[in-house]
Every structure is written in structure tokens, then in C-alpha cells.
Design an enzyme around this catalytic site. Structure first.
Site, PDB file in Angstrom:
ATOM      1  N   LYS A 126       1.041  -1.105   0.019  1.00  0.00           N
ATOM      2  CA  LYS A 126      -0.133   0.170   0.193  1.00  0.00           C
ATOM      3  C   LYS A 126       0.704   1.280   0.122  1.00  0.00           C
ATOM      4  O   LYS A 126       1.946   1.214   0.606  1.00  0.00           O
ATOM      5  CB  LYS A 126      -0.656   0.083   1.287  1.00  0.00           C
ATOM      6  N   GLY A 248     -20.709   6.533   1.148  1.00  0.00           N
ATOM      7  CA  GLY A 248     -19.922   6.589   0.332  1.00  0.00           C
ATOM      8  C   GLY A 248     -20.213   6.458  -1.098  1.00  0.00           C
ATOM      9  O   GLY A 248     -21.291   5.648  -1.374  1.00  0.00           O
ATOM     10  N   GLY A 250     -18.371   7.185  -4.261  1.00  0.00           N
ATOM     11  CA  GLY A 250     -17.423   6.975  -5.194  1.00  0.00           C
ATOM     12  C   GLY A 250     -17.143   5.963  -5.944  1.00  0.00           C
ATOM     13  O   GLY A 250     -18.030   5.445  -6.326  1.00  0.00           O
ATOM     14  N   ASN A 251     -15.976   5.684  -6.333  1.00  0.00           N
ATOM     15  CA  ASN A 251     -15.684   4.580  -7.087  1.00  0.00           C
ATOM     16  C   ASN A 251     -16.317   3.494  -6.893  1.00  0.00           C
ATOM     17  O   ASN A 251     -16.800   2.651  -7.645  1.00  0.00           O
ATOM     18  CB  ASN A 251     -14.109   4.346  -7.060  1.00  0.00           C
ATOM     19  N   GLY A 253     -19.025   3.194  -4.157  1.00  0.00           N
ATOM     20  CA  GLY A 253     -20.373   3.451  -3.829  1.00  0.00           C
ATOM     21  C   GLY A 253     -21.467   3.539  -4.885  1.00  0.00           C
ATOM     22  O   GLY A 253     -22.554   3.263  -4.853  1.00  0.00           O
TER      23      GLY A 253
HETATM   24  P1  NAD Z   1     -13.600   7.314  -3.586  1.00  0.00           P
HETATM   25  O1  NAD Z   1     -12.458   8.373  -3.160  1.00  0.00           O
HETATM   26  O2  NAD Z   1     -13.826   7.307  -4.960  1.00  0.00           O
HETATM   27  O3  NAD Z   1     -14.817   7.570  -2.721  1.00  0.00           O
HETATM   28  C1  NAD Z   1     -14.952   7.861  -1.429  1.00  0.00           C
HETATM   29  C2  NAD Z   1     -16.386   8.249  -1.147  1.00  0.00           C
HETATM   30  O4  NAD Z   1     -16.183   8.231   0.372  1.00  0.00           O
HETATM   31  C3  NAD Z   1     -16.718   9.539  -1.685  1.00  0.00           C
HETATM   32  O5  NAD Z   1     -18.079   9.684  -1.741  1.00  0.00           O
HETATM   33  C4  NAD Z   1     -16.355  10.411  -0.468  1.00  0.00           C
HETATM   34  O6  NAD Z   1     -17.014  11.665  -0.318  1.00  0.00           O
HETATM   35  C5  NAD Z   1     -16.886   9.640   0.813  1.00  0.00           C
HETATM   36  N1  NAD Z   1     -16.108  10.008   2.054  1.00  0.00           N
HETATM   37  C6  NAD Z   1     -14.656   9.808   2.227  1.00  0.00           C
HETATM   38  N2  NAD Z   1     -14.203  10.038   3.465  1.00  0.00           N
HETATM   39  C7  NAD Z   1     -15.733  10.143   4.292  1.00  0.00           C
HETATM   40  C8  NAD Z   1     -15.658  10.223   5.424  1.00  0.00           C
HETATM   41  N3  NAD Z   1     -15.020  10.799   6.303  1.00  0.00           N
HETATM   42  N4  NAD Z   1     -17.234  10.087   5.915  1.00  0.00           N
HETATM   43  C9  NAD Z   1     -18.140  10.215   5.027  1.00  0.00           C
HETATM   44  N5  NAD Z   1     -18.036   9.974   3.525  1.00  0.00           N
HETATM   45  C10 NAD Z   1     -16.550   9.836   3.381  1.00  0.00           C
HETATM   46  O7  NAD Z   1     -13.161   6.111  -2.897  1.00  0.00           O
HETATM   47  P2  NAD Z   1     -13.356   4.600  -3.258  1.00  0.00           P
HETATM   48  O8  NAD Z   1     -12.272   4.130  -4.303  1.00  0.00           O
HETATM   49  O9  NAD Z   1     -14.925   4.633  -3.585  1.00  0.00           O
HETATM   50  O10 NAD Z   1     -12.938   3.872  -2.075  1.00  0.00           O
HETATM   51  C11 NAD Z   1     -13.858   3.683  -0.791  1.00  0.00           C
HETATM   52  C12 NAD Z   1     -13.341   2.553   0.104  1.00  0.00           C
HETATM   53  O11 NAD Z   1     -13.275   1.355  -0.577  1.00  0.00           O
HETATM   54  C13 NAD Z   1     -12.124   2.927   0.819  1.00  0.00           C
HETATM   55  O12 NAD Z   1     -11.986   2.374   2.004  1.00  0.00           O
HETATM   56  C14 NAD Z   1     -11.370   1.880  -0.249  1.00  0.00           C
HETATM   57  O13 NAD Z   1     -10.209   1.807   0.481  1.00  0.00           O
HETATM   58  C15 NAD Z   1     -12.105   0.707  -0.453  1.00  0.00           C
HETATM   59  N6  NAD Z   1     -11.874   0.195  -1.565  1.00  0.00           N
HETATM   60  C16 NAD Z   1     -11.749   0.639  -2.898  1.00  0.00           C
HETATM   61  C17 NAD Z   1     -11.572   0.030  -3.985  1.00  0.00           C
HETATM   62  C18 NAD Z   1     -11.606   0.282  -5.265  1.00  0.00           C
HETATM   63  O14 NAD Z   1     -11.641  -0.265  -6.309  1.00  0.00           O
HETATM   64  N7  NAD Z   1     -11.747   1.779  -5.621  1.00  0.00           N
HETATM   65  C19 NAD Z   1     -11.116  -1.486  -3.892  1.00  0.00           C
HETATM   66  C20 NAD Z   1     -11.019  -2.023  -2.473  1.00  0.00           C
HETATM   67  C21 NAD Z   1     -11.395  -1.120  -1.652  1.00  0.00           C
END
Ligand code: NAD
Length: 445
Positions: A126, A248, A250-251, A253
Site C-alpha cells: 500500500k 460513500g 465514489g468508485n 459506492g
Molecule cells: P473514492 O475516493 O472514489 O470515494 C470515497 C467516497 O467516500 C466519496 O463519496 C467520499 O465523499 C466519501 N467519504 C470519504 N471520506 C468520508 C468520510 N470521512 N465520511 C463520509 N464519507 C466519506 O474512494 P473509493 O475508491 O470508492 O473507496 C472507498 C473505500 O473502498 C475505501 O475504503 C477504499 O479503500 C475501499 N476500496 C476501494 C477499492 C476500489 O477499487 N476503488 C477497492 C477495494 C477497497
């Protein structure tokens, strides 16, 4: 929100790891560490071997001067390489203001467990880079309105300088990075630009050599699949009866909410960093996606009432899905959760104390190392297709994600039933056994 034992750094193990001796401070008690300890004890391993499994192989801290818009900004960061017994170190690049060494190590260990739990031939790594956006707005005289173009310049520049610094590590496939919070396909393209090697990074944008159809939505799709399956198996609930809350958008959610709504669930609450929205009849996800594409938040969506992140965790739903930050289910709110099922789309959203309370209350949990493994399973396909130049179809990619998550979920549920553990503990145990077996056969301990 208070973070339970993460704040206190209370020692709970009799033996320090070598890493703790070097850093001269103790790692906070984390869920993966506690469960690996328990797993190792159940396997009858001596404590020094358990510490070999828990401790990262290499941790590099760095401070990289980046020239951004005519100023020099020094970004501090950590590259944690936890374990490569089963394959190259693999894990995302996180840009956030609160990145720490121990958090990055924990996330890298989680990647080792996730890859092993889903039988993906990668190890765990990481990167955390400390990017304090509000401080940068101040320094560059921007704001108070959000300036997405400015934020993009910062994230791309930070990753570009970082990739120049670690080019050799990527080119030799020692560590194969991917997106995490704060980064996405655009930033991965900059790593490709540096190495010109399609297999040196995953999560690349469409059209870039070695990109993979389905990679972008793979985590959300995998999570949606296992949420529907767990609702059926654990709660006997059909999608059409299910009420869901998601933190969440994002990517992860967005495709997750879309998939659940398409399956017939009522997604009644969604929050993000800036606020949230609630509609007892179910949110219109297509409209919400459009709102978010303009405003970059779900806050202010006209199709529902405002909702805070605190309220989301107490919402009257069947299934709660944290898909944003870590440590959001703690001893302070686990007792108030009304959902009967928690599906961990985010990485390590639950503290040790939160996990114990959920278990005492009989709330079922699908752990992060299964629920959000779709991304790394697709990354495995992206890596192998980058090496072979044979691209699978989007349908094949997403089917493989579901199959690998589903098969290993079934194994973990079976182990949990047989040994009277939670599915979380079972999945960590299974992963620990798989890593241990290869470390032994490769004479790594
Ligand atoms: P992202 O940056 O695309 O989206 C994050 C979302 O969470 C956004 O809507 C943001 O506003 C919200 N957010 C961030 N901090 C927050 C908080 N403190 N309180 C409330 N909402 C909050 O990130 P992502 O890629 O969607 O990742 C989200 C989670 O999933 C992370 O924990 C990441 O480690 C995990 N994850 C992501 C992937 C991937 O392929 N992107 C894979 C495995 C795990």
C-alpha cells in the site's frame, strides 16, 4: 468519530514485532492483527512465526518535493510492502491528509489477507501520500469554493513525482499499484507514462495499453453480488424486500448503489464526506448519479431529505454498507446499528471493539477482505492480460469477480459454522493459513 484502540496504542501482545522495535512505538491494536494472532494460535504456531506473518517485509517513508503551479510542495508518504509470499506486492495509492505509517501498514496487511482469502496470486502492499487539500487551497490562495481542476492538478502532480521516485519498483513488478481513496484511473495513467509497461500498474483508464474492461466497476459489482447473496443466505431476504444504507458514493459506492437498485432493493440512505440524503421510498439512483456528476456530492439532492453520517449508521435498514472511510463502526455506534447485516465495502471500516459488539448483537458481517475484493480480482486479470495482451470481456471479468468472491465466501461461512467463529474471523484464518503454507514452502520463515 472516536476510533477506539487506534487512538490509544495500548499494547495487547506480549511480543513486539521487529517493526515495532525499529520504530520504537507500538502498533495500534487492529482487527487484522488481532485476528491473525488468533488464527495463528488456532493453527498452533509459535509466537515468532505469528509475528512473521503479521509484520511487514519492508516499509519506506519518503518526502518528495513536487513543483506544482510554480511552487514547491513536499509530500510525505509511506510505501508499505507487507508480504509477497504469494505474488508481487499489490495495493492502492491513497492520497489523504491523515495518512500514517501504521495505517498504511495495516492497509498493506489487509491486501495480503484479501488476495489470499480470494485466492489471487498477489501479496499485499500500500502507498499512503499525505495530501492536505484544505491546507493546499490556503497555500495557493484558492477557495473557498471547491475547485476540482485545482484538486486534479495536485493529485496528478503528486502521483507523477511519486512514480518517478519509485519507477524501478513498478517496472520490476516488485509492487504493482492501483487506485485507492483520492486516486483513480487518471493517476494510474501517469504511472504507465513513467514505466511504459502495461503490467506495472492496474486500474488504468480505458484505451491505455493494458486497460481492462470492467475494472472500474469491479469492486462495486463484487460487493453488490455478495450483499445480495448474504441477504438471501443470512436473512432470507429477497432483493425486493431489502432496505439499504450506504456510506460513500465514489468508485465503489456508485456502481454498488446502482447494482442494488437495479436488483430491486430500496437504497434509502446515502451519505458522503459533505453530507447525505434519505428517502424512505428508495432513492432514485440514476437521478442521484446525475446530481453527483455536477455537484461532486450527494448533498443537496432534491429527491430526498438531508441526512448526516451519524444518522446513517442508525438508519432502520436491513443492510448497512460502509463504502468510504475506515474505522467508522466503533464501540461508540455499533450498539445503535439497526441493520441485521453489515457488508464492508470500505477497507477496515470496523474497529476491533466495533466487531465484538456486532458479533455479540448477532449482526452478520461480510468482511472487507471478501466484500471489496472485486477490485483486486479484476486487477489480477488486468495484470495477466497486460502480460499476455489477451483482453477478456467485461462480462468475463465481472463473472470472475463474483465467482471468486462467492466461492471463498462459501468456504468462510462453512469454516465459521464448523468452528463457531464469525465469518470475518474465518476469512482471516483461511487467508493466514494460505500465506503461511507458501511462506513455509518458499523457506521465508
Ligand atoms: P473514492 O475516493 O472514489 O470515494 C470515497 C467516497 O467516500 C466519496 O463519496 C467520499 O465523499 C466519501 N467519504 C470519504 N471520506 C468520508 C468520510 N470521512 N465520511 C463520509 N464519507 C466519506 O474512494 P473509493 O475508491 O470508492 O473507496 C472507498 C473505500 O473502498 C475505501 O475504503 C477504499 O479503500 C475501499 N476500496 C476501494 C477499492 C476500489 O477499487 N476503488 C477497492 C477495494 C477497497
Amino acid at each position: 468519530m472516536t476510533k477506539d484502540s487506534h487512538d490509544e496504542c495500548e499494547p495487547r501482545f506480549d511480543h513486539d514485532s521487529e517493526m515495532e522495535n525499529v520504530l520504537q512505538n507500538r502498533e495500534p491494536v487492529t482487527r487484522s492483527r488481532s485476528l491473525m494472532q488468533r488464527g495463528g494460535e488456532r493453527m498452533g504456531l509459535p509466537q515468532h512465526e505469528i509475528m512473521e506473518l503479521i509484520t511487514p517485509q519492508q516499509v519506506t517513508t519518503f518526502r518528495i518535493p513536487c513543483k506544482i503551479l510554480g511552487k514547491v510542495v513536499n509530500f510525505a508518504g509511506v510505501l508499505a510492502l507487507h508480504n509477497n509470499a504469494r505474488g508481487p506486492f499489490k495495493g492502492g495509492i491513497r492520497l489523504a491528509a491523515d495518512v500514517t505509517i501504521w495505517e498504511t501498514i495495516e492497509l498493506s496487511r489487509l491486501m495480503t489477507l484479501k488476495c489470499a482469502a480470494c485466492d489471487v496470486e498477489f501479496g499485499g502492499g500500500k502507498t499512503g501520500i499525505r495530501v492536505d487539500m484544505p491546507a493546499l487551497y490556503n497555500r495557493f490562495g484558492r477557495g473557498p469554493k471547491r475547485d476540482l481542476e485545482f484538486e486534479k492538478i495536485i493529485s496528478l502532480d503528486a502521483v507523477e513525482y511519486y512514480s518517478q521516485h519509485f519507477r524501478d519498483v513498478f517496472s520490476r513488478h516488485i509492487y504493482v499499484p492501483a487506485p485507492d481513496m483520492g486516486t483513480g484511473p487518471d493517476e494510474m495513467a501517469f504511472i504507465y507514462n513513467e514505466t511504459l509497461d502495461p503490467a506495472s500498474v492496474t486500474g488504468k483508464p480505458e484505451g491505455t495499453p493494458g486497460w481492462l474492461p470492467g475494472r472500474k466497476e469491479s469492486t462495486g459489482v463484487g460487493c453488490c453480488y455478495i450483499a445480495l447473496r448474504a441477504m438471501d443466505e443470512f436473512l432470507g431476504l429477497d432483493a425486493s424486500q431489502a432496505k439499504i444504507a450506504i456510506q460513500g458514493f465514489g468508485n465503489v459506492g456508485k456502481p454498488l448503489a446502482q447494482g442494488l437498485a437495479e436488483a430491486g432493493c430500496k437504497v434509502i440512505a446515502i451519505t458522503d464526506f459533505f453530507g447525505g440524503v434519505y428517502n424512505a421510498d428508495g432513492l432514485n439512483i440514476a437521478d442521484l448519479l446525475e446530481h453527483e456528476s455536477i455537484h461532486k456530492t450527494v448533498d443537496g439532492f432534491a429527491g430526498g431529505e438531508p441526512m448526516t453520517n451519524e444518522q446513517l449508521f442508525e438508519a432502520d435498514v436491513d443492510c448497512l454498507i460502509p463504502a468510504a472511510a475506515g474505522d467508522v463502526i466503533t464501540s461508540h455506534n455499533a450498539g445503535d446499528i439497526k441493520a441485521k447485516l453489515v457488508v464492508e465495502a470500505a477497507n477496515m471500516p470496523t474497529t476491533v471493539e466495533g466487531m465484538d459488539i456486532l458479533q455479540q448483537r448477532g449482526i452478520r458481517v461480510v468482511p472487507d477482505i471478501l466484500a471489496n475484493a472485486g477490485g483486486v480480482i479484476a486487477s489480477m486479470l488486468e495484470y495477466s492480460s497486460s502480460l499476455s495482451a489477451v483482453k477478456p470481456s467485461k462480462e468475463d471479468v465481472l463473472e470472475t469477480c463474483k465467482r471468486k468472491i462467492g466461492d471463498n465466501f462459501a468456504l468462510a461461512v462453512g469454516y465459521a459454522q464448523e468452528h463457531g467463529t464469525s465469518v470475518t474471523e474465518a476469512a482471516v484464518h483461511m487467508a493466514t493459513e494460505r500465506v503461511y503454507a507458501v511462506m513455509k514452502s518458499r523457506r521465508m520463515m
